[in-house]
Structures are given as structure tokens and as C-alpha cells.
Design an enzyme around this catalytic site. Structure first.
Site, PDB file in Angstrom:
ATOM      1  N   HIS A  42     -32.895  -5.269 -15.779  1.00 25.55           N
ATOM      2  CA  HIS A  42     -33.465  -6.609 -15.814  1.00 25.55           C
ATOM      3  C   HIS A  42     -32.360  -7.640 -15.603  1.00 25.55           C
ATOM      4  CE1 HIS A  42     -35.952  -9.937 -17.207  1.00 25.55           C
ATOM      5  NE2 HIS A  42     -35.011 -10.258 -18.058  1.00 25.55           N
ATOM      6  N   HIS A  85     -29.702 -18.209 -14.417  1.00 20.84           N
ATOM      7  CA  HIS A  85     -30.543 -17.861 -15.556  1.00 20.84           C
ATOM      8  C   HIS A  85     -31.255 -19.107 -16.057  1.00 20.84           C
ATOM      9  CE1 HIS A  85     -30.814 -14.676 -18.966  1.00 20.84           C
ATOM     10  NE2 HIS A  85     -31.975 -15.075 -18.518  1.00 20.84           N
TER      11      HIS A  85
END
Ligand SMILES: *[C@@H]1O[C@H](CO)[C@@H](O)[C@H](O)[C@H]1NC(C)=O
Length: 186
Positions: A42, A85
Site C-alpha cells: 500500500h 500523501h
């Protein structure tokens, strides 16, 4: 004479086995892509020790460790596709093309491996910009384009993908467009 023949069979046997392996295992060669289990990473581009990082190994290290399913989060930043992110102010892991280049380099030297990429595209970046990054990274040549929308049982086997050298399967969560870029699947 008979002993000699046995000796040669012994030598040839193990070599054949390792040369034929698909994703590290002979048994996977005849399996359909839709009928294998893969280990995934991930947010594979967020590497380091910070709370915003997800991985300790970079993408090359992940592939070397046996990961064959990679997810990557993309954002629009400075008019380019960056791997960030949530926001590029929080964590910026560079441009998509550099990440893809690392994967392409690994695939160049591992010709019996099929790799799957899941890209997120929450910023609705034009899918043609993704194709530009694939071209820049030299990885377009490995992409797999299905002949039509495939049912679960219609996927090629790993050996089919390896023989055709179409060893990169790409999925996108939102805002893909197979009419524009047929290898970025929805
Ligand atoms: C998946 O592979 C296994 C092992 O080869 C096989 O027994 C099974 O029938 C396959 N399933 C499908 C849906 O192809």
C-alpha cells in the site's frame, strides 16, 4: 550408457524448472491472471521512517522482496503528476515518471515477472498525462491492453502475459478513460 543418460537428465531437469517459472513459481504459468494471489504494498512510494511513510523499502526493494502488486497515490502539483500523501505539502515522493522508471528498470532485468499497479487519481488528472509519464519512463512497452472488457474467466495466463511481454497491468480507482488510454483499466 544408461547411467550416463540418467546423469544428463538430472542436470537438465532442475535448469528447465527455474527457467520456466512465472512470478517465481512454475505452477503459476498456466494460471489465469484473475486466479492468482499476490502480495501488495500500500502507498508503495512513501518510503521512510516518518508517520506519513508506509514502507521501509523503496519500490525496487519491494519488488526484490516479492511484492507484485503496488499501489501509488497521485496528485496534481506544479502542473505535473506527483506521488504525494494526501497533499504535496505533507509528503512529496517525487514525480510519477521517476517511480515508473524504477519499476521499468526492475522489469527489464526480471523478464518472467508480471507486475500490477493500482494508481489513485483523486485529483482527476487527465489520463493522457499518465500516458506521458509512462512514455517518459519507457514502461509503455510492457503495458497490457485487454482486447475487450474481460470477464473473470477471460484473463490471460501469466505465461501468456510473459510471452507477449505485456507484463504490467494497471488499474486506476477514479477518472480513468480506456477510450483515451486503453491500458489504464478501471
Ligand atoms: C484456479 O486455479 C486452480 C489451480 O490450478 C484451479 O484448480 C481452479 O479451477 C482455477 N479457477 C479458475 C476459476 O480458473
Amino acid at each position: 550408457m544408461i547411467l550416463k543418460i540418467f546423469f544428463w537428465l538430472f542436470l537438465i531437469g532442475p535448469c528447465k524448472v527455474s527457467a520456466a517459472a512465472c512470478n517465481g513459481n512454475d505452477a503459476l504459468c498456466s494460471r489465469k491472471y484473475s486466479n492468482i494471489t499476490q502480495i501488495g504494498a500500500h502507498d508503495s512510494a512513501f518510503v521512510g521512517d516518518l508517520p506519513t511513510d508506509n514502507q521501509n523499502l523503496d519500490v525496487t526493494g519491494q519488488l526484490n522482496a516479492g511484492i507484485r502488486f503496488l499501489t501509488a497515490q497521485t496528485h496534481s502539483f506544479l502542473n505535473q503528476i506527483f506521488l504525494c500523501h494526501t497533499s504535496c505539502w505533507e509528503e512529496d515522493s517525487g514525480v510519477l515518471a521517476d517511480y515508473l522508471t524504477a519499476i521499468r528498470t526492475w522489469m527489464d532485468s526480471n523478464p518472467n515477472e508480471v507486475v500490477t499497479l493500482l494508481l489513485t487519481n483523486g485529483d482527476a488528472i487527465a489520463v493522457s498525462m499518465f500516458a506521458d509519464a509512462y512514455d517518459d519512463a519507457g514502461i509503455s512497452k510492457y503495458t497490457y491492453t485487454p482486447p475487450n472488457q474481460l470477464a473473470l474467466g477471460d484473463w490471460p495466463t501469466l505465461q501468456d502475459l510473459i510471452s507477449a511481454n505485456t507484463r504490467l497491468i494497471t488499474f486506476m480507482d477514479y477518472n480513468s478513460n480506456t477510450g483515451t488510454v486503453p491500458y489504464i483499466l478501471e
